[in-house]
Design a protein around this motif. Sequence first.
Motif, PDB file in Angstrom:
ATOM      1  N   UNK A 103      -1.130  29.001 -77.118  1.00 57.98           N
ATOM      2  CA  UNK A 103      -0.033  28.187 -77.639  1.00 57.98           C
ATOM      3  C   UNK A 103       1.237  29.011 -77.824  1.00 57.98           C
ATOM      4  N   UNK A 104       1.133  30.118 -78.572  1.00 58.42           N
ATOM      5  CA  UNK A 104       2.333  30.826 -79.016  1.00 58.42           C
ATOM      6  C   UNK A 104       2.793  31.941 -78.077  1.00 58.42           C
ATOM      7  N   UNK A 105       1.923  32.445 -77.228  1.00 58.47           N
ATOM      8  CA  UNK A 105       2.279  33.593 -76.394  1.00 58.47           C
ATOM      9  C   UNK A 105       3.365  33.238 -75.388  1.00 58.47           C
ATOM     10  N   UNK A 110      -7.695  52.170 -75.563  1.00 58.78           N
ATOM     11  CA  UNK A 110      -7.829  51.354 -76.764  1.00 58.78           C
ATOM     12  C   UNK A 110      -8.928  50.333 -76.602  1.00 58.78           C
ATOM     13  N   UNK A 111      -8.922  49.346 -77.498  1.00 66.70           N
ATOM     14  CA  UNK A 111      -9.950  48.313 -77.434  1.00 66.70           C
ATOM     15  C   UNK A 111      -9.399  46.997 -77.962  1.00 66.70           C
ATOM     16  N   UNK A 112     -10.016  45.919 -77.486  1.00 68.66           N
ATOM     17  CA  UNK A 112      -9.757  44.566 -77.971  1.00 68.66           C
ATOM     18  C   UNK A 112     -11.109  43.997 -78.392  1.00 68.66           C
ATOM     19  N   UNK A 113     -11.247  43.720 -79.657  1.00 65.67           N
ATOM     20  CA  UNK A 113     -12.540  43.290 -80.196  1.00 65.67           C
ATOM     21  C   UNK A 113     -12.580  41.780 -80.339  1.00 65.67           C
ATOM     22  N   UNK A 114     -13.446  41.137 -79.571  1.00 63.60           N
ATOM     23  CA  UNK A 114     -13.675  39.711 -79.750  1.00 63.60           C
ATOM     24  C   UNK A 114     -14.394  39.481 -81.068  1.00 63.60           C
ATOM     25  N   UNK A 115     -14.253  38.293 -81.606  1.00 69.61           N
ATOM     26  CA  UNK A 115     -14.946  37.962 -82.846  1.00 69.61           C
ATOM     27  C   UNK A 115     -16.449  38.022 -82.627  1.00 69.61           C
ATOM     28  N   UNK A 148     -10.157  30.294 -83.685  1.00 67.58           N
ATOM     29  CA  UNK A 148      -8.992  29.413 -83.610  1.00 67.58           C
ATOM     30  C   UNK A 148      -7.700  30.206 -83.597  1.00 67.58           C
ATOM     31  N   UNK A 149      -7.630  31.280 -84.384  1.00 71.57           N
ATOM     32  CA  UNK A 149      -6.402  32.077 -84.460  1.00 71.57           C
ATOM     33  C   UNK A 149      -6.092  32.763 -83.138  1.00 71.57           C
ATOM     34  N   UNK A 150      -7.106  33.370 -82.530  1.00 75.18           N
ATOM     35  CA  UNK A 150      -6.887  34.066 -81.252  1.00 75.18           C
ATOM     36  C   UNK A 150      -6.546  33.053 -80.163  1.00 75.18           C
ATOM     37  N   UNK A 151      -7.273  31.949 -80.120  1.00 79.02           N
ATOM     38  CA  UNK A 151      -6.989  30.905 -79.134  1.00 79.02           C
ATOM     39  C   UNK A 151      -5.563  30.396 -79.285  1.00 79.02           C
ATOM     40  N   UNK A 152      -5.174  30.087 -80.505  1.00 80.23           N
ATOM     41  CA  UNK A 152      -3.827  29.579 -80.751  1.00 80.23           C
ATOM     42  C   UNK A 152      -2.776  30.590 -80.322  1.00 80.23           C
ATOM     43  N   UNK A 153      -3.047  31.867 -80.573  1.00 79.29           N
ATOM     44  CA  UNK A 153      -2.082  32.889 -80.186  1.00 79.29           C
ATOM     45  C   UNK A 153      -1.889  32.982 -78.691  1.00 79.29           C
ATOM     46  N   UNK A 211      -0.002  42.064 -81.583  1.00 76.63           N
ATOM     47  CA  UNK A 211       0.136  41.069 -82.644  1.00 76.63           C
ATOM     48  C   UNK A 211      -0.926  39.976 -82.547  1.00 76.63           C
ATOM     49  N   UNK A 212      -1.155  39.466 -81.332  1.00 80.47           N
ATOM     50  CA  UNK A 212      -2.023  38.312 -81.164  1.00 80.47           C
ATOM     51  C   UNK A 212      -3.498  38.676 -81.099  1.00 80.47           C
ATOM     52  N   UNK A 213      -3.809  39.803 -80.494  1.00 80.24           N
ATOM     53  CA  UNK A 213      -5.216  40.165 -80.296  1.00 80.24           C
ATOM     54  C   UNK A 213      -5.677  41.284 -81.213  1.00 80.24           C
ATOM     55  N   UNK A 214      -4.756  41.855 -81.979  1.00 79.88           N
ATOM     56  CA  UNK A 214      -5.135  42.965 -82.834  1.00 79.88           C
ATOM     57  C   UNK A 214      -5.593  44.167 -82.031  1.00 79.88           C
ATOM     58  N   UNK A 215      -5.040  44.339 -80.832  1.00 77.66           N
ATOM     59  CA  UNK A 215      -5.434  45.466 -79.991  1.00 77.66           C
ATOM     60  C   UNK A 215      -5.057  46.785 -80.659  1.00 77.66           C
ATOM     61  N   UNK A 216      -5.977  47.726 -80.620  1.00 80.76           N
ATOM     62  CA  UNK A 216      -5.733  49.072 -81.141  1.00 80.76           C
ATOM     63  C   UNK A 216      -5.581  49.996 -79.947  1.00 80.76           C
ATOM     64  N   UNK A 217      -4.401  50.576 -79.768  1.00 82.70           N
ATOM     65  CA  UNK A 217      -4.087  51.361 -78.578  1.00 82.70           C
ATOM     66  C   UNK A 217      -3.554  52.725 -78.983  1.00 82.70           C
ATOM     67  N   UNK A 218      -4.101  53.766 -78.377  1.00 87.83           N
ATOM     68  CA  UNK A 218      -3.624  55.131 -78.576  1.00 87.83           C
ATOM     69  C   UNK A 218      -2.954  55.624 -77.304  1.00 87.83           C
TER      70      UNK A 218
END
Length: 320
Positions: free
Chosen positions: A204-206, A63-68, A196-201, A43-50
């Motif tokens: 702050x919210x995790x 999978x992968x986690x893509x930084x901006x 800002x969205x990834x940082x906040x996730x 949810x927070x990082x948009x990780x795509x995992x198989x």
Amino acid sequence: MPFDVRRLDDTDAQDFAALAAAIEADHPTNLQLSAEEFIEIRELAGAVIEGAYDAGELVAWSGYLAQAPQGDGRRIQVVGDSHPDHVGRGLGTLMGARALAAARARHAIDAAELPATYVTRMGAGRTDQARLLASLGYRMERYRFTMIAELDGLEIPPVRHDGYGLVPFGPADSELLRVAHERAFDDYPVPSAMTSDVWDGFMIRARHTRHGLSSWLRNESGDVAAYLFTHEYAAPLSGRNDGRETYVPYLGTLPVHRGRGLASALMSHTLLAARDQGVARMSLEVDAHNPTGALGFYERAGFRTVARFDECTITERPVA
């Protein structure tokens, strides 16, 4: 029988957690997640995992986690591993190649005009994994160390931050500290910027955040001089379950304020506060190539190295 490979979703969270625990019991990865953390990272990082299933059992994941994208390029974290009972069946090659292909496709959609660096890691001494990664095109780039400090009986220096005010971390400071974090690591060889969205996730919210053990120092003008964040994960990096373990994801000092003992002050404050709250140990990761000499700093603070990971990369530039 061929493996059933498909993208994992929230309904696979328990299967993923069980697989990650089995892998971590065999060798350190620093990638173990609980079912709840698996859901959260998607949810927070948009990780795509198989995942690869064999007769209904999840036996491998990738999978992968893509930084901006940054101004001059982008780093994409490629991750995955296989159940120790299923090594030698071609799962590593299958899932590693799929994850790399998916990450390349994502970059082509998002920022094809920028160079891309695909980053993965392996435990030191894993020659089989080294051969696999080399076959996929990865090359060794740097070392990272996992470090642990046992708080019981640890001699902690006094907290001194003359001329600077200690500020408990709060959500209202999030954007201020995100920008400060970018500036603090601007001279670091690996980009650390987050949107800002990834940082906040993540900050702050995790569910892993521990705001009560995170703080920062400000100068007389109210500017950020240094900061330290603390998290706590369901599966601690040490792999131990005999007491609470907190984790330091970021400790930074703004360049103009370096050399004044501010990082030491924040570390002492956090170690003392964590011990007072019943934390048994603290963990972190450090890059051996950190230009500020972080490895020696943490050793002097009482941390010891418990594992080494080799970070490997593929860098590709856009076709003219």
